[in-house]
Write a protein that holds these residues in place. Structure first.
Motif: not given
Length: 208
Positions: A44, A46, A48, A54, A56-58
């Motif tokens: 992943q 991320s 911040s 946080l 978004k996380r992809w």
């Protein structure tokens, strides 16, 4: 050449001199830019804010769902975005950090022009560019919408606006390639020799 043309040429040459290159690091790739922190972790990526929240996380996977990892990150200040070089995946990402970024359309180009299809927010959106094969290094080429990727012994020129490669340059090391002025126009020098091999960037053909 007009004074406006000369000024634009000088701007492009100045940008081309910047050492904007992404290469693999010994630890997990990370990048602090414009008050954000991008951090690659197993499987992943991320994002911040400056307070550590946080945003978004992809998941690191291509459009077909094949998984990989983040190899390197490259800041693109003129586009207010970050390019993401992926390990083992034939795909390049661009993530916009511009709150005013235009919406993303996942369909064909005509969907974007006609405003058709389902739009996704452009801000923090993921723009995917499919490649013929994975790249090992990445570099900005002086124009804000072009990137150079290293694919084995060859280089590939990626146009970020149309999201596709536009030229393959055989036997070119992207660390040596650079835009230079010849006869009042920009050409691409392919190596550090004197004189260097030259490429016409309008037709992508070698110059004598």
């Amino acid at each position: 050449m007009t004074s406006l043309g000369r000024r634009r040429l000088c701007q492009l040459l100045a940008c081309a001199a910047l050492p904007l290159q992404a290469q693999p690091t010994t630890g997990p790739p990370s990048l602090g830019v414009a008050g954000f922190l991008l951090l690659a972790q197993p499987g992943q990526l991320s994002l911040s804010d400056s307070e550590g929240r946080l945003l978004k996380r992809w998941p690191v996977a291509d459009a077909q769902g094949r998984t990989g990892s983040v190899r390197a990150l490259l800041s693109l200040p003129s586009r207010r975005s970050v390019a993401v070089l992926l390990e083992g995946l034939a795909e390049l990402w661009e993530i916009s950090l511009d709150p005013a970024a235009e919406p993303l359309y996942r369909g064909l180009v005509h969907d974007y022009r006609m405003g058709e299809g389902l739009a996704e927010p452009g801000y923090l959106g993921l723009r995917r560019t499919p490649l013929a094969r994975p790249s090992s290094q990445l570099r900005q080429l002086g124009r804000e919408d072009w990137l150079l990727g290293q694919q084995g012994p060859d280089a590939v020129v990626v146009h970020l606006n149309v999201r596709r490669p536009i030229a393959v340059l055989p036997a070119v090391d992207i660390a040596q390639a650079r835009l230079i002025e010849r006869g009042g126009r920009l050409v691409l020098a392919l190596d550090s020799a004197e004189p260097p091999r030259l490429m016409d960037i309008r037709r992508w053909q070698p110059l004598p």
